[in-house]
Design a protein around this motif. Structure first.
Motif, PDB file in Angstrom:
ATOM      1  N   TRP A   1       0.841  -1.192   0.000  1.00 13.28           N
ATOM      2  CA  TRP A   1       0.000   0.000   0.000  1.00 13.28           C
ATOM      3  C   TRP A   1       0.879   1.246   0.000  1.00 13.28           C
ATOM      4  O   TRP A   1       1.865   1.314   0.733  1.00 13.28           O
ATOM      5  CB  TRP A   1      -0.877   0.047   1.239  1.00 13.28           C
ATOM      6  CG  TRP A   1      -1.719  -1.167   1.467  1.00 13.28           C
ATOM      7  CD1 TRP A   1      -1.320  -2.353   2.032  1.00 13.28           C
ATOM      8  CD2 TRP A   1      -3.096  -1.335   1.141  1.00 13.28           C
ATOM      9  NE1 TRP A   1      -2.364  -3.237   2.077  1.00 13.28           N
ATOM     10  CE2 TRP A   1      -3.472  -2.647   1.547  1.00 13.28           C
ATOM     11  CE3 TRP A   1      -4.061  -0.505   0.552  1.00 13.28           C
ATOM     12  CZ2 TRP A   1      -4.767  -3.135   1.374  1.00 13.28           C
ATOM     13  CZ3 TRP A   1      -5.338  -0.989   0.390  1.00 13.28           C
ATOM     14  CH2 TRP A   1      -5.692  -2.295   0.795  1.00 13.28           C
ATOM     15  N   ILE A   2       0.518   2.244  -0.807  1.00 11.56           N
ATOM     16  CA  ILE A   2       1.141   3.561  -0.737  1.00 11.56           C
ATOM     17  C   ILE A   2       0.117   4.523  -0.158  1.00 11.56           C
ATOM     18  O   ILE A   2      -0.994   4.644  -0.683  1.00 11.56           O
ATOM     19  CB  ILE A   2       1.595   4.050  -2.123  1.00 11.56           C
ATOM     20  CG1 ILE A   2       2.738   3.174  -2.649  1.00 11.56           C
ATOM     21  CG2 ILE A   2       2.051   5.516  -2.059  1.00 11.56           C
ATOM     22  CD1 ILE A   2       3.169   3.505  -4.063  1.00 11.56           C
ATOM     23  N   VAL A   3       0.460   5.180   0.931  1.00  5.02           N
ATOM     24  CA  VAL A   3      -0.436   6.159   1.560  1.00  5.02           C
ATOM     25  C   VAL A   3      -0.175   7.506   0.896  1.00  5.02           C
ATOM     26  O   VAL A   3       0.844   8.160   1.167  1.00  5.02           O
ATOM     27  CB  VAL A   3      -0.190   6.237   3.077  1.00  5.02           C
ATOM     28  CG1 VAL A   3      -1.181   7.210   3.723  1.00  5.02           C
ATOM     29  CG2 VAL A   3      -0.308   4.852   3.710  1.00  5.02           C
ATOM     30  N   GLU A   4      -1.075   7.927   0.023  1.00  7.73           N
ATOM     31  CA  GLU A   4      -0.815   9.120  -0.795  1.00  7.73           C
ATOM     32  C   GLU A   4      -0.658  10.402   0.026  1.00  7.73           C
ATOM     33  O   GLU A   4       0.092  11.293  -0.357  1.00  7.73           O
ATOM     34  CB  GLU A   4      -1.915   9.289  -1.843  1.00  7.73           C
ATOM     35  CG  GLU A   4      -1.768   8.346  -3.018  1.00  7.73           C
ATOM     36  CD  GLU A   4      -2.419   8.884  -4.271  1.00  7.73           C
ATOM     37  OE1 GLU A   4      -1.768   9.673  -4.982  1.00  7.73           O
ATOM     38  OE2 GLU A   4      -3.581   8.527  -4.523  1.00  7.73           O
ATOM     39  N   GLU A   5      -1.352  10.497   1.150  1.00  9.22           N
ATOM     40  CA  GLU A   5      -1.194  11.686   1.988  1.00  9.22           C
ATOM     41  C   GLU A   5       0.203  11.764   2.583  1.00  9.22           C
ATOM     42  O   GLU A   5       0.639  12.836   3.015  1.00  9.22           O
ATOM     43  CB  GLU A   5      -2.231  11.688   3.110  1.00  9.22           C
ATOM     44  CG  GLU A   5      -3.647  11.941   2.649  1.00  9.22           C
ATOM     45  CD  GLU A   5      -4.617  11.995   3.814  1.00  9.22           C
ATOM     46  OE1 GLU A   5      -4.159  12.131   4.972  1.00  9.22           O
ATOM     47  OE2 GLU A   5      -5.830  11.907   3.578  1.00  9.22           O
ATOM     48  N   GLY A   6       0.911  10.653   2.588  1.00  9.29           N
ATOM     49  CA  GLY A   6       2.228  10.599   3.196  1.00  9.29           C
ATOM     50  C   GLY A   6       3.353  10.532   2.183  1.00  9.29           C
ATOM     51  O   GLY A   6       4.449  10.076   2.515  1.00  9.29           O
ATOM     52  N   THR A   7       3.109  11.009   0.961  1.00  7.39           N
ATOM     53  CA  THR A   7       4.169  11.002  -0.042  1.00  7.39           C
ATOM     54  C   THR A   7       3.958  12.135  -1.041  1.00  7.39           C
ATOM     55  O   THR A   7       2.848  12.664  -1.179  1.00  7.39           O
ATOM     56  CB  THR A   7       4.221   9.644  -0.772  1.00  7.39           C
ATOM     57  OG1 THR A   7       5.378   9.606  -1.617  1.00  7.39           O
ATOM     58  CG2 THR A   7       2.976   9.396  -1.614  1.00  7.39           C
TER      59      THR A   7
END
Length: 207
Positions: A178-184
């Motif tokens: 999973w990539i957490v978009e708010e964190g990148t």
């Protein structure tokens, strides 16, 4: 589920050698995630030797961001790929290689240094994109398997390079990624939109 949180390299200054646009805006999200009960919380940082192959300064006549260089497997001269060149960054033992001061390191279980082989680029926290034979394996897959990890959540910088590569390799190794978009944040916002579709096809989820 047993989950692990990865934080990919983050430039420590607002105008670092390889700063990502709005990069510091992700820190509140990362620090919040660090309070969650992940079985492991791992920070990664590039730890490059001087003269690293990814530096444009190591290739006379090239420019950072726009030039590319050929990476050759040091154990197999027949395996090659093209890699983008960058400004000198994250040099071992310099302030630019340190984790950003506002990151809550008290909640990080392990700091993994990567990109230490002078002749090989390494975006992923798992290994460089070389297969015949594999070089520079960090041992991460073994560690996660030993801990019974099922899901890997990735945050940090940059979305389109270290974050994406780590998530892709996590999926290759059999974990739900999973990539957490708010964190990148990406280096290139326009290209990131297309990259997200590619990640989805490779079983990497965006959250």
């Amino acid at each position: 589920f047993r989950r692990v949180l990865f934080r990919s390299p983050l430039t420590p200054s607002k105008s670092g050698a390889l700063a990502v646009p709005s990069g510091r805006s992700i820190l509140p999200t990362i620090n919040t995630l660090l309070t969650y009960p992940f079985v492991l919380k791992i920070a990664t940082k590039d730890w490059h030797p001087r003269g690293h192959i990814s530096f444009a300064s190591s290739h006379p006549g090239t420019e950072p961001f726009t030039s590319f260089a050929t990476i050759t497997n040091p154990r197999n001269s027949g395996e090659k790929y093209e890699s983008r060149l960058w400004p000198d960054h994250c040099i071992q033992g310099t302030p630019g290689a340190e984790l950003v001061a506002d990151l809550d390191l008290s909640k990080v279980d392990k700091v993994l240094e990567k990109g230490m082989m002078k002749e090989v680029e390494m975006y992923s926290a798992f290994y460089p994109p070389l297969l015949s034979p594999r070089v520079g394996d960090s041992g991460l897959s073994t560690l996660l398997t030993e801990k019974g990890v099922t899901d890997v959540y990735v945050v940090g910088l940059a979305a389109d390079y270290c974050v994406a590569a780590t998530a892709e390799d996590a999926a290759k190794e059999g974990f739900r990624a999973w990539i957490v978009e708010e964190g990148t944040r990406p280096v290139e916002a326009v290209g990131w939109e297309g990259r997200k579709g590619e990640l989805d096809r490779k079983s990497t989820r965006l959250n």
